[in-house]
Design a protein around this motif. Structure first.
Motif, mmCIF file in Angstrom:
data_model
loop_
_atom_site.group_PDB
_atom_site.id
_atom_site.type_symbol
_atom_site.label_atom_id
_atom_site.label_comp_id
_atom_site.label_asym_id
_atom_site.label_seq_id
_atom_site.Cartn_x
_atom_site.Cartn_y
_atom_site.Cartn_z
ATOM 1 N N PHE A 1 -14.082 0.790 -7.029
ATOM 2 C CA PHE A 1 -14.604 -0.491 -6.566
ATOM 3 C C PHE A 1 -13.905 -0.832 -5.264
ATOM 4 O O PHE A 1 -12.690 -0.629 -5.116
ATOM 5 C CB PHE A 1 -14.320 -1.573 -7.606
ATOM 6 C CG PHE A 1 -14.674 -2.970 -7.157
ATOM 7 C CD1 PHE A 1 -15.990 -3.376 -7.035
ATOM 8 C CD2 PHE A 1 -13.668 -3.884 -6.858
ATOM 9 C CE1 PHE A 1 -16.311 -4.657 -6.622
ATOM 10 C CE2 PHE A 1 -13.973 -5.175 -6.450
ATOM 11 C CZ PHE A 1 -15.298 -5.558 -6.331
ATOM 12 N N ALA A 2 -14.656 -1.328 -4.283
ATOM 13 C CA ALA A 2 -14.085 -1.759 -3.011
ATOM 14 C C ALA A 2 -14.694 -3.099 -2.637
ATOM 15 O O ALA A 2 -15.867 -3.360 -2.915
ATOM 16 C CB ALA A 2 -14.353 -0.728 -1.918
ATOM 17 N N ALA A 3 -13.889 -3.943 -2.011
ATOM 18 C CA ALA A 3 -14.372 -5.270 -1.635
ATOM 19 C C ALA A 3 -13.818 -5.664 -0.279
ATOM 20 O O ALA A 3 -12.666 -5.385 0.046
ATOM 21 C CB ALA A 3 -13.964 -6.304 -2.682
ATOM 22 N N ASN A 4 -14.665 -6.323 0.505
ATOM 23 C CA ASN A 4 -14.269 -6.935 1.768
ATOM 24 C C ASN A 4 -14.164 -8.430 1.541
ATOM 25 O O ASN A 4 -15.142 -9.071 1.118
ATOM 26 C CB ASN A 4 -15.303 -6.634 2.853
ATOM 27 C CG ASN A 4 -15.029 -7.382 4.141
ATOM 28 O OD1 ASN A 4 -13.880 -7.521 4.557
ATOM 29 N ND2 ASN A 4 -16.086 -7.878 4.785
ATOM 30 N N ILE A 5 -12.970 -8.993 1.796
ATOM 31 C CA ILE A 5 -12.781 -10.430 1.672
ATOM 32 C C ILE A 5 -12.132 -10.948 2.951
ATOM 33 O O ILE A 5 -11.694 -10.163 3.799
ATOM 34 C CB ILE A 5 -11.919 -10.799 0.447
ATOM 35 C CG1 ILE A 5 -10.485 -10.244 0.606
ATOM 36 C CG2 ILE A 5 -12.563 -10.288 -0.838
ATOM 37 C CD1 ILE A 5 -9.528 -10.748 -0.456
ATOM 38 N N THR A 6 -12.059 -12.260 3.091
ATOM 39 C CA THR A 6 -11.375 -12.858 4.231
ATOM 40 C C THR A 6 -10.448 -13.964 3.749
ATOM 41 O O THR A 6 -10.689 -14.597 2.705
ATOM 42 C CB THR A 6 -12.375 -13.455 5.242
ATOM 43 O OG1 THR A 6 -13.212 -14.397 4.569
ATOM 44 C CG2 THR A 6 -13.228 -12.368 5.869
#
Length: 314
Positions: free
Chosen positions: A210-215
């Motif tokens: 699982f991979a996620a882009n957050i800020t």
């Protein structure tokens, strides 16, 4: 559920091309036709605001997608392996490391935008099966018309909420689940909870990731909670970000990766080190210390990521 779509936050200049580290497009590939620079910029209303396609000054067939003035994606129709934004390059590294080079994979993209990462996967891993959740169907229609996909690519775009698609995903089928879900410029709370992470874990094959882009910005409260959330579901978690972002000095992107199997940290570190923008990987004890007592987010307690400061896109 709240409206969710793919969003991209760019807080630094676009990375220059780096041919030495970018995969080579598939031999014999015929680039898709589409909008040309001679046609100039395009403004078009979509469900999530006003979409703008702006020509890239350095690449003759590349286009920036902006939504309400915020940079979202960069697509090069002549070379879909070009990932111009730092966060996309880091997700691209995880795609590269998902299986032996060139081997097809099954990917679920939560958030679509201009389908940059789906194009990258289709080019570097021909015959991959990909499903994309993008709730803004008018945006998808615009992208398909002006920045068309190649017919040979097995990319299916579903006009639905990202979590709703994840809830219906086949169990144990995905090699990668990539979450790049934003409502406006914020990660929606319902796509950033322990329950959401459990759904992602259910959709993954035993060796899947699982991979996620957050800020996040000052103090990194959202990022710390997201690390704690993933650590509550997955035994292996790492975080990749610019040092200034990790110190809370600058609002920006952070990439999270998680799995039930060991992550390829050494190779990921080597690839991150080749990026034009310096990055740091946190894992193990240092990542546990990073959480600073943060607790996992749940459906009952979740909040969206913080709004970017004024002027962050300028």
């Amino acid at each position: 559920m709240g409206r969710s779509r793919s969003g991209r936050i760019r807080t630094a200049e676009q990375d220059p091309a780096d041919p030495g580290t970018a995969p080579t497009p598939a031999a014999g590939r015929t680039p898709a036709t589409g909008r040309t620079h001679a046609q100039g910029p395009l403004l078009h209303p979509v469900a999530s605001g006003t979409a703008e396609l702006r020509p890239d000054r350095d690449r003759p067939r590349a286009w920036h997608l902006l939504l309400d003035g915020a940079p979202q994606s960069l697509v090069d129709l002549a070379d879909p392996t070009h990932l111009g934004f730092t966060y996309q390059r880091r997700l691209g590294h995880l795609i590269d490391l998902a299986a032996p080079a060139g081997k097809p994979v099954t990917v679920l993209h939560l958030g679509g935008g201009a389908l940059t990462l789906a194009r990258y996967t289709a080019t570097t891993r021909p015959r991959s099966r990909q499903q994309v959740a993008e709730i803004d169907t008018r945006l998808t229609e615009l992208v398909r018309t002006e920045l068309p996909l190649e017919r040979s690519w097995q990319i299916r775009v579903r006009g639905a909420d990202a979590r709703a698609v994840l809830e219906r995903a086949p169990e144990g089928a995905a090699d990668l689940v990539i979450a790049d879900v934003f409502s406006g410029a914020r990660v929606p709370g319902h796509c950033a909870t322990r329950e959401f992470a459990e759904l992602a874990a259910r959709a993954l094959a035993p060796t899947g990731r699982f991979a996620a882009n957050i800020t996040d910005g000052a103090g990194l409260p959202f990022a710390r909670a997201q690390v704690a959330t993933l650590r509550a579901v997955f035994p292996e978690v790492c975080l990749v970000a610019d040092p200034a972002v990790l110190r809370g000095k600058r609002f920006g992107n952070l990439i999270l990766a998680a799995s039930h199997q060991p992550l390829p940290l050494d190779e990921l570190g080597r690839r991150v080190a080749t990026d034009p923008s310096h990055g740091r990987i946190e894992h193990g004890r240092s990542l546990a210390d990073f959480t600073a007592g943060a607790v996992p987010a749940t459906d009952a307690t979740a909040v969206p990521s913080p709004a970017p400061p004024d002027g962050v896109f300028h």
